[in-house]
Design a protein around this motif. Structure first.
Motif, PDB file in Angstrom:
ATOM      1  N   GLY A  29     -80.392 -25.155  39.886  1.00  0.00           N
ATOM      2  CA  GLY A  29     -79.222 -25.856  40.403  1.00  0.00           C
ATOM      3  C   GLY A  29     -78.239 -24.922  41.065  1.00  0.00           C
ATOM      4  O   GLY A  29     -77.740 -25.190  42.169  1.00  0.00           O
ATOM      5  N   ILE A  30     -77.933 -23.799  40.413  1.00  0.00           N
ATOM      6  CA  ILE A  30     -76.988 -22.833  40.977  1.00  0.00           C
ATOM      7  C   ILE A  30     -77.514 -22.274  42.294  1.00  0.00           C
ATOM      8  O   ILE A  30     -76.776 -22.160  43.290  1.00  0.00           O
ATOM      9  N   THR A  31     -78.802 -21.944  42.317  1.00  0.00           N
ATOM     10  CA  THR A  31     -79.388 -21.362  43.528  1.00  0.00           C
ATOM     11  C   THR A  31     -79.404 -22.367  44.669  1.00  0.00           C
ATOM     12  O   THR A  31     -79.059 -22.039  45.810  1.00  0.00           O
ATOM     13  N   ALA A  32     -79.794 -23.603  44.367  1.00  0.00           N
ATOM     14  CA  ALA A  32     -79.873 -24.623  45.409  1.00  0.00           C
ATOM     15  C   ALA A  32     -78.501 -24.929  45.985  1.00  0.00           C
ATOM     16  O   ALA A  32     -78.304 -24.934  47.211  1.00  0.00           O
ATOM     17  N   VAL A  33     -77.539 -25.192  45.124  1.00  0.00           N
ATOM     18  CA  VAL A  33     -76.202 -25.547  45.601  1.00  0.00           C
ATOM     19  C   VAL A  33     -75.532 -24.357  46.274  1.00  0.00           C
ATOM     20  O   VAL A  33     -74.886 -24.503  47.328  1.00  0.00           O
ATOM     21  N   GLY A  34     -75.686 -23.163  45.684  1.00  0.00           N
ATOM     22  CA  GLY A  34     -75.069 -21.985  46.285  1.00  0.00           C
ATOM     23  C   GLY A  34     -75.584 -21.706  47.679  1.00  0.00           C
ATOM     24  O   GLY A  34     -74.809 -21.420  48.606  1.00  0.00           O
ATOM     25  N   THR A  35     -76.899 -21.826  47.855  1.00  0.00           N
ATOM     26  CA  THR A  35     -77.480 -21.605  49.180  1.00  0.00           C
ATOM     27  C   THR A  35     -77.011 -22.670  50.159  1.00  0.00           C
ATOM     28  O   THR A  35     -76.697 -22.376  51.318  1.00  0.00           O
ATOM     29  N   ALA A  36     -76.947 -23.910  49.707  1.00  0.00           N
ATOM     30  CA  ALA A  36     -76.486 -24.987  50.583  1.00  0.00           C
ATOM     31  C   ALA A  36     -75.039 -24.769  51.003  1.00  0.00           C
ATOM     32  O   ALA A  36     -74.677 -24.999  52.168  1.00  0.00           O
ATOM     33  N   LEU A  94     -75.132 -27.796  35.843  1.00  0.00           N
ATOM     34  CA  LEU A  94     -75.222 -29.105  35.204  1.00  0.00           C
ATOM     35  C   LEU A  94     -76.120 -30.042  36.009  1.00  0.00           C
ATOM     36  O   LEU A  94     -76.945 -30.780  35.430  1.00  0.00           O
ATOM     37  N   ALA A  95     -75.983 -30.019  37.337  1.00  0.00           N
ATOM     38  CA  ALA A  95     -76.829 -30.868  38.177  1.00  0.00           C
ATOM     39  C   ALA A  95     -78.303 -30.522  37.981  1.00  0.00           C
ATOM     40  O   ALA A  95     -79.165 -31.414  37.918  1.00  0.00           O
ATOM     41  N   GLY A  96     -78.616 -29.225  37.896  1.00  0.00           N
ATOM     42  CA  GLY A  96     -80.002 -28.826  37.679  1.00  0.00           C
ATOM     43  C   GLY A  96     -80.548 -29.319  36.354  1.00  0.00           C
ATOM     44  O   GLY A  96     -81.676 -29.813  36.275  1.00  0.00           O
ATOM     45  N   ARG A 131     -84.636 -37.928  36.555  1.00  0.00           N
ATOM     46  CA  ARG A 131     -84.661 -37.849  38.007  1.00  0.00           C
ATOM     47  C   ARG A 131     -83.500 -38.625  38.627  1.00  0.00           C
ATOM     48  O   ARG A 131     -83.170 -39.726  38.178  1.00  0.00           O
ATOM     49  N   PHE A 132     -82.907 -38.020  39.642  1.00  0.00           N
ATOM     50  CA  PHE A 132     -81.793 -38.552  40.437  1.00  0.00           C
ATOM     51  C   PHE A 132     -80.434 -38.450  39.740  1.00  0.00           C
ATOM     52  O   PHE A 132     -79.424 -38.745  40.357  1.00  0.00           O
ATOM     53  N   ALA A 133     -80.396 -38.014  38.478  1.00  0.00           N
ATOM     54  CA  ALA A 133     -79.093 -37.832  37.820  1.00  0.00           C
ATOM     55  C   ALA A 133     -78.338 -36.666  38.455  1.00  0.00           C
ATOM     56  O   ALA A 133     -77.147 -36.771  38.766  1.00  0.00           O
ATOM     57  N   GLY A 134     -79.041 -35.547  38.669  1.00  0.00           N
ATOM     58  CA  GLY A 134     -78.409 -34.408  39.333  1.00  0.00           C
ATOM     59  C   GLY A 134     -78.123 -34.685  40.790  1.00  0.00           C
ATOM     60  O   GLY A 134     -77.108 -34.245  41.336  1.00  0.00           O
ATOM     61  N   VAL A 135     -79.010 -35.423  41.431  1.00  0.00           N
ATOM     62  CA  VAL A 135     -78.799 -35.811  42.828  1.00  0.00           C
ATOM     63  C   VAL A 135     -77.514 -36.624  42.959  1.00  0.00           C
ATOM     64  O   VAL A 135     -76.720 -36.425  43.889  1.00  0.00           O
ATOM     65  N   ALA A 136     -77.296 -37.539  42.021  1.00  0.00           N
ATOM     66  CA  ALA A 136     -76.079 -38.357  42.055  1.00  0.00           C
ATOM     67  C   ALA A 136     -74.836 -37.491  41.901  1.00  0.00           C
ATOM     68  O   ALA A 136     -73.823 -37.713  42.577  1.00  0.00           O
ATOM     69  N   LEU A 137     -74.915 -36.483  41.034  1.00  0.00           N
ATOM     70  CA  LEU A 137     -73.766 -35.591  40.832  1.00  0.00           C
ATOM     71  C   LEU A 137     -73.465 -34.822  42.114  1.00  0.00           C
ATOM     72  O   LEU A 137     -72.300 -34.703  42.522  1.00  0.00           O
ATOM     73  N   ILE A 138     -74.500 -34.316  42.762  1.00  0.00           N
ATOM     74  CA  ILE A 138     -74.290 -33.592  44.022  1.00  0.00           C
ATOM     75  C   ILE A 138     -73.723 -34.523  45.083  1.00  0.00           C
ATOM     76  O   ILE A 138     -72.834 -34.144  45.863  1.00  0.00           O
ATOM     77  N   ALA A 139     -74.195 -35.756  45.120  1.00  0.00           N
ATOM     78  CA  ALA A 139     -73.704 -36.717  46.113  1.00  0.00           C
ATOM     79  C   ALA A 139     -72.218 -36.994  45.929  1.00  0.00           C
ATOM     80  O   ALA A 139     -71.462 -37.103  46.901  1.00  0.00           O
ATOM     81  N   VAL A 140     -71.783 -37.109  44.670  1.00  0.00           N
ATOM     82  CA  VAL A 140     -70.368 -37.355  44.396  1.00  0.00           C
ATOM     83  C   VAL A 140     -69.504 -36.231  44.957  1.00  0.00           C
ATOM     84  O   VAL A 140     -68.479 -36.465  45.615  1.00  0.00           O
ATOM     85  N   PHE A 141     -69.922 -35.011  44.730  1.00  0.00           N
ATOM     86  CA  PHE A 141     -69.120 -33.891  45.214  1.00  0.00           C
ATOM     87  C   PHE A 141     -69.279 -33.704  46.721  1.00  0.00           C
ATOM     88  O   PHE A 141     -68.387 -33.162  47.379  1.00  0.00           O
ATOM     89  N   GLY A 142     -70.378 -34.161  47.281  1.00  0.00           N
ATOM     90  CA  GLY A 142     -70.487 -34.185  48.730  1.00  0.00           C
ATOM     91  C   GLY A 142     -69.476 -35.122  49.343  1.00  0.00           C
ATOM     92  O   GLY A 142     -68.824 -34.802  50.348  1.00  0.00           O
ATOM     93  N   LEU A 143     -69.320 -36.287  48.727  1.00  0.00           N
ATOM     94  CA  LEU A 143     -68.311 -37.237  49.207  1.00  0.00           C
ATOM     95  C   LEU A 143     -66.903 -36.673  49.055  1.00  0.00           C
ATOM     96  O   LEU A 143     -66.044 -36.885  49.917  1.00  0.00           O
ATOM     97  N   ALA A 144     -66.678 -35.959  47.948  1.00  0.00           N
ATOM     98  CA  ALA A 144     -65.366 -35.317  47.769  1.00  0.00           C
ATOM     99  C   ALA A 144     -65.117 -34.298  48.869  1.00  0.00           C
ATOM    100  O   ALA A 144     -63.992 -34.160  49.369  1.00  0.00           O
ATOM    101  N   ALA A 174     -78.557 -29.257  49.452  1.00  0.00           N
ATOM    102  CA  ALA A 174     -78.577 -28.957  48.025  1.00  0.00           C
ATOM    103  C   ALA A 174     -79.574 -29.846  47.291  1.00  0.00           C
ATOM    104  O   ALA A 174     -80.312 -29.380  46.416  1.00  0.00           O
ATOM    105  N   VAL A 175     -79.600 -31.121  47.647  1.00  0.00           N
ATOM    106  CA  VAL A 175     -80.535 -32.057  47.000  1.00  0.00           C
ATOM    107  C   VAL A 175     -81.980 -31.666  47.292  1.00  0.00           C
ATOM    108  O   VAL A 175     -82.825 -31.618  46.392  1.00  0.00           O
TER     109      VAL A 175
END
Length: 585
Positions: free
Chosen positions: A24-31, A94-96, A103-116, A142-143
């Motif tokens: 999760g950290i690697t994916a989001v950080g790179t994105a 946490l998303a990871g 499945r899709f629980a972490g995706v939903a978390l990333i989507a929320v912060f994308g909207l923010a 990130a997703v």
């Protein structure tokens, strides 16, 4: 005998979640890094990180801002960005983890912060039409990266290999016995139920020949499949490769920001016009030679910087324009070439931040070059009833300045130069306001793009609704620079030195008091002008032991600096700067 729950060969459930958090950290950080690169290319002044950071700055109470400035000083933005990075890392971890569990629980978390992120970008005045697409792309990247990494993790350590339940901890009754090739339970497949071979008694772990209990059976899930080592290697390679890509992207983002090609090149080639009204020569003796004393003229590299811009706005001078609007007879638009063609004034002016604590360093003195604002406003013709000018920065920040401070005889200017060179990017290039005698929060707008003539009753600057006063005149103050608080000079004559300021009146006297005794007049150097600080020094004989030293200033009208302590909010700190020295014998 019990067996720890595993999700694969030597992989516990806890370890698996740790790898999921790393994914999760690697994916989001790179994105996020990719988003910073994209923002630099399509929206140089606004990125998801700076937009969210700006929203945080806008939302925090004034007391939090004061605390951050007092704690970190001019590194407050670095501290905020570091704090944001830690929060993002925690949420990414946490998303990871939650995505690995469901499945899709972490995706939903990333989507929320994308909207923010989208909301934060839309709230920034400097955002381009394409800027909101960047946080959307960051969330999508990130997703995709997270799902890809977790698929690699699933290949190595499938979640369903075992569960941390009693059933997972108990041996599998039908599991083959290691090194024996026999079944470890009473239900042998070659015998009907209830027909155990003679001489075999059941034991806790099953049956063995000659009536001996069998050794504990390993769960079938614990047997390493042949594909485990390659799968593990593929996951680690994917994780490491993504992290390296993110690191290289960070270097690229920094390089792109550092080059800021058009703006940096435009600034480097800019030749400032000669001043029609040059700065008066610095009087002889105005600068006191004393080790540790702040220079009379602050170098650009050392000049304090306090503003709300997490990313320094990059404005191409060829595209810059200033508008004069509001309660005026004629609205005016001025480009940079037209500004440089105006008759320029050059003056030394000391400016200060309202967040400057007593004895603080959020103050500096520089030689500024610019066009007097009163001449610009005279061209526009303010209408009767107007009493304020709301200046606006390219990033949306505003300051409400009393109209009289911009139209009276003081040297308020639309500055383009600082200490003989074009304004540094972080200090407002290509143009900013300089107004002697007022704290920066009501006057010193950097990257200025609009002057709106209005009324205090109708408009508010950025900080006024956040608890700061409408008008912010700089207060009489003084500071001890030498020796520093806690210094341990030798017994004998100790030389004290520092600065004092009292705009726009000028400093008339500075006094020093030791251990609560009588005030002693110091040697006060001549100031460059009433709009700058003055240097001073005094030698005092001190014996061994601790001594308390205080300083105060008096302006040329006889007004003495306020002794009573007051915090920086709502209109500037007061009190005598006090230090303690421990004189050695």
């Amino acid at each position: 005998m019990t067996t720890s729950a595993t999700t694969g060969p030597g992989v516990t459930a806890r370890t698996r979640e740790g790898w999921a958090a790393a994914a999760g950290i690697t994916a989001v950080g790179t994105a996020v890094v990719l988003g910073e690169i994209a923002a630099t290319l399509i929206s140089p002044s606004v990125s998801p990180m700076t937009a969210v950071g700006g929203a945080v700055i806008d939302a925090v109470p004034p007391g939090v801002k004061d605390w951050a400035v007092s704690l970190f000083g001019t590194a407050d933005k670095v501290a905020l960005l570091a704090g944001m990075a830690l929060v993002i890392a925690g949420l990414a971890a946490l998303a990871g983890v939650v995505e690995a569990r469901r499945r899709f629980a972490g995706v939903a978390l990333i989507a929320v912060f994308g909207l923010a992120g989208v909301a934060a970008v839309l709230g920034r005045a400097a955002a381009t039409a394409y800027a909101p697409a960047v946080p959307v792309a960051v969330a999508l990247a990130a997703v995709l990266l997270l799902r890809w990494l977790l698929r690699r993790l699933q290949d190595w350590a499938p979640e369903n290999w075992a569960q941390e339940t009693d059933a997972a901890r108990a041996p599998d009754a039908r599991a083959p016995v290691a090194d024996q090739g026999e079944w470890a339970g009473p239900n042998r497949p070659d015998l009907p139920a209830g027909h155990e071979p003679a001489g075999h008694e059941p034991s806790e772990h099953g049956y063995a020949g000659n009536g001996q209990p069998m050794p504990p059976a390993r769960p079938a899930a614990a047997l390493p499949p042949a594909a485990a080592p390659p799968a593990r290697r593929r996951f680690v390679q994917a994780l490491g490769g993504t992290a390296v890509a993110g690191a290289l992207g960070g270097v690229l983002a920094g390089t792109l920001r550092g080059s800021a090609a058009a703006v940096t090149e435009g600034r480097s080639k800019l030749v400032l016009p000669a001043a029609k009204s040059p700065a008066p020569a610095i009087p002889a003796g105005a600068s006191i030679a004393l080790d540790g004393l702040e220079p009379l003229v602050t170098p650009n590299a050392d000049f304090y910087r306090i503003d709300t811009a997490l990313r320094v706005p990059l404005i191409d001078p060829d595209k810059w324009a200033l508008k004069v609007t509001g309660l005026v007879d004629r609205e005016i638009e001025l480009d940079f070439a037209a500004l440089l063609a105006k008759p320029m004034t050059e003056r030394h002016v000391t400016i200060a931040c309202v967040s400057n604590q007593v004895g603080g360093d959020l103050i500096g003195n520089a030689r500024w070059l610019g066009w007097p604002v009163r001449e610009l406003l005279a061209m526009a013709g303010p209408k009767p009833g107007a009493d304020m000018v709301l200046s606006r920065s390219t990033d949306g920040w505003t300051a409400g300045t009393p109209l009289e401070a911009l139209t009276d005889s003081r040297d308020a200017m639309l500055a383009v130069g600082m200490n003989g060179e074009p304004l540094p990017l972080e200090h407002g290039f290509p143009a900013r306001l300089i107004v002697p005698g007022l704290y920066g929060y009501v006057s010193a707008t950097k990257w200025v793009t609009e002057l709106k003539v209005t009324r205090f009753a109708d408009d508010k600057g950025y900080w006024t609704p956040r608890g700061w006063s409408e008008r912010g005149p700089i207060k009489i103050s003084s500071r001890i620079d030498v020796p520093r608080n806690g210094a341990r000079p030798g017994a004998g004559t100790v030389v004290f030195g520092g600065t004092a300021w009292a705009q726009p009146t000028g400093v008339g006297a500075v006094d020093l008091r030791i251990d609560g005794g009588p005030w002693r007049s110091v040697e006060l150097a001549p100031g460059i002008s009433k709009d700058t600080w003055y240097q001073w020094k005094l030698g005092a004989v001190l014996g061994p032991g601790q001594h308390e030293v205080q300083v105060r200033a008096t302006d040329l009208n006889g007004v003495v600096q306020v002794e009573g302590h007051a915090p920086v909010a709502p209109d500037g700190a007061t009190g005598y700067h006090t230090i303690r020295v421990d004189v050695k014998s």
